[in-house]
Structure formats: structure tokens, C-alpha cells
Design a protein around this motif. Structure first.
Motif, mmCIF file in Angstrom:
data_model
loop_
_atom_site.group_PDB
_atom_site.id
_atom_site.type_symbol
_atom_site.label_atom_id
_atom_site.label_comp_id
_atom_site.label_asym_id
_atom_site.label_seq_id
_atom_site.Cartn_x
_atom_site.Cartn_y
_atom_site.Cartn_z
ATOM 1 N N LEU A 73 110.858 32.472 38.825
ATOM 2 C CA LEU A 73 111.375 31.793 40.014
ATOM 3 C C LEU A 73 111.502 30.290 39.763
ATOM 4 N N ARG A 74 110.484 29.695 39.176
ATOM 5 C CA ARG A 74 110.527 28.245 38.886
ATOM 6 C C ARG A 74 111.651 27.914 37.902
ATOM 7 N N GLU A 75 111.804 28.749 36.890
ATOM 8 C CA GLU A 75 112.880 28.531 35.905
ATOM 9 C C GLU A 75 114.239 28.516 36.605
ATOM 10 N N TRP A 76 114.476 29.497 37.457
ATOM 11 C CA TRP A 76 115.756 29.567 38.155
ATOM 12 C C TRP A 76 115.910 28.427 39.157
ATOM 13 N N CYS A 77 114.818 27.999 39.792
ATOM 14 C CA CYS A 77 114.902 26.866 40.727
ATOM 15 C C CYS A 77 115.251 25.568 40.008
ATOM 16 N N GLU A 78 114.898 25.472 38.749
ATOM 17 C CA GLU A 78 115.226 24.286 37.946
ATOM 18 C C GLU A 78 116.659 24.324 37.424
ATOM 19 N N SER A 79 117.256 25.482 37.419
ATOM 20 C CA SER A 79 118.589 25.638 36.839
ATOM 21 C C SER A 79 119.677 25.200 37.814
ATOM 22 N N PRO A 80 120.584 24.330 37.374
ATOM 23 C CA PRO A 80 121.708 23.958 38.238
ATOM 24 C C PRO A 80 122.700 25.101 38.421
ATOM 25 N N ALA A 81 122.542 26.192 37.666
ATOM 26 C CA ALA A 81 123.450 27.339 37.749
ATOM 27 C C ALA A 81 123.000 28.377 38.773
ATOM 28 N N VAL A 82 121.902 28.107 39.502
ATOM 29 C CA VAL A 82 121.367 29.070 40.464
ATOM 30 C C VAL A 82 121.197 28.395 41.826
ATOM 31 N N ASP A 83 121.851 28.961 42.838
ATOM 32 C CA ASP A 83 121.710 28.483 44.219
ATOM 33 C C ASP A 83 120.708 29.301 45.013
#
Length: 181
Positions: free
Chosen positions: A63-73
């Protein structure tokens, strides 16, 4: 009353799907398949898709990895929201949330009550926000994923949905932080 304003443009969201299960593989992941099918049919983009075990730290790390990604809203997880000892998805979500969307669980329960009656009390579906990213924990059943998408998320992830929706406030979720590029 809620409605779709056809004069407004549709803005696709970039949505990641995480299935939490000790036993499923991608080939057997009907709930994940249901979410992917529905979000892509609606015009959104699948940002990423994974399966992980019922491990609180591992779930939170993804979850943290995806929250850091600009490619995931937004992130949709399926599985691990029940009451058994292995059900730790809700705890992992809450480890990551900056703000919880309490009404999501309430509305999900109302929707579920119409389908499965009082068995809806066994779900701990929840939603929140972290680092400008929406996070929703859904039960592992295909029916629950359909209900959450069809009755709640499809509308809130549609910029045309009135009187308000999650898309229009997305740029402001992390206004207290520096915006992801």
C-alpha cells in the motif's frame, strides 16, 4: 439526488488491485478479476495488480509503495476484511491511512444488507486516504466486490457524478504535502 452530468468530461483514474489471500493465484483470483473488469470497462486504467498473503506488514508495504507512486490514484484490496485470526487487511490499511473515510464502511454495510441481510455485520470494509491516494479494503467475495464497485466506487470514481465525487477532490488530498509529480 445523485446523477451523472453528461456535460462534464470523464477523467480516468489509475487504479491498482491487490488480492490478499494465502491460497489464491492470479489464475484463481475471481474477485480481483471482477474488480479489474469493472474498472477497465468503466474507462479507468489498471495501474498494477498483485496477490499477497495475509501478512499485515507485507500488505502495508505494498500500500505504501503504491501511495508513493505517481502512477496510482487509488488502490482496491480484496480479501482479509473478516473476523478470523488471519484477516489483517483492515489493520494494514489503517497502518497506512492519514485519514479514514468512515462513511465508506457504513455505506458498504447498507448496500450489503440489501443483498445478504445481517451477515453484512461480518465485513469490515473500509476506506481511507494516504499521500494523495485513495485506499479501499473490500471483502474477498466476488459479490462484495461487485456491490462495492457497482453501488459506490463506480460513482465516486466518475468526475461526472454529482453532487460530488472523489475525482474532483483528488488534487487536494495531499495539499498539506508536496504534490506527487
Amino acid at each position: 439526488m445523485s446523477r451523472i452530468d453528461e456535460s462534464r468530461p470523464f477523467h480516468p483514474m489509475r487504479i491498482a488491485v491487490l488480492t490478499v489471500s494465502d491460497t489464491r493465484t492470479l489464475a484463481e483470483d475471481r474477485s480481483g478479476d471482477t474488480l479489474v473488469q469493472r474498472l477497465t470497462d468503466a474507462g479507468h486504467h489498471l495501474a498494477d495488480r498483485r496477490i499477497t498473503t495475509d501478512d499485515r506488514d507485507q500488505i502495508a508495504a505494498i500500500l505504501r509503495e503504491w501511495c508513493e507512486s505517481p502512477a496510482v490514484d487509488a488502490v482496491l484490496t480484496t480479501g482479509g476484511t473478516g473476523l478470523t485470526g488471519r484477516d489483517v487487511t483492515v489493520e494494514a490499511h489503517r497502518d497506512v491511512y492519514e485519514k479514514e473515510i468512515e462513511a465508506f464502511g457504513t455505506v458498504f454495510t447498507i448496500v450489503s444488507m440489501q443483498k445478504i441481510g445481517t451477515s453484512a455485520v461480518q465485513s469490515r470494509a473500509c476506506g481511507g486516504v494516504a499521500n494523495g491516494t485513495y485506499l479501499f479494503a473490500l471483502p474477498g467475495s466476488t459479490g462484495a466486490c461487485k456491490d462495492a464497485w457497482d453501488e459506490i466506487l463506480s460513482k465516486q470514481f466518475d468526475y461526472r457524478h454529482m453532487p460530488c465525487n472523489f475525482v474532483e477532490i483528488l488534487p487536494r488530498l495531499d495539499e498539506h504535502l508536496k504534490r506527487k509529480k
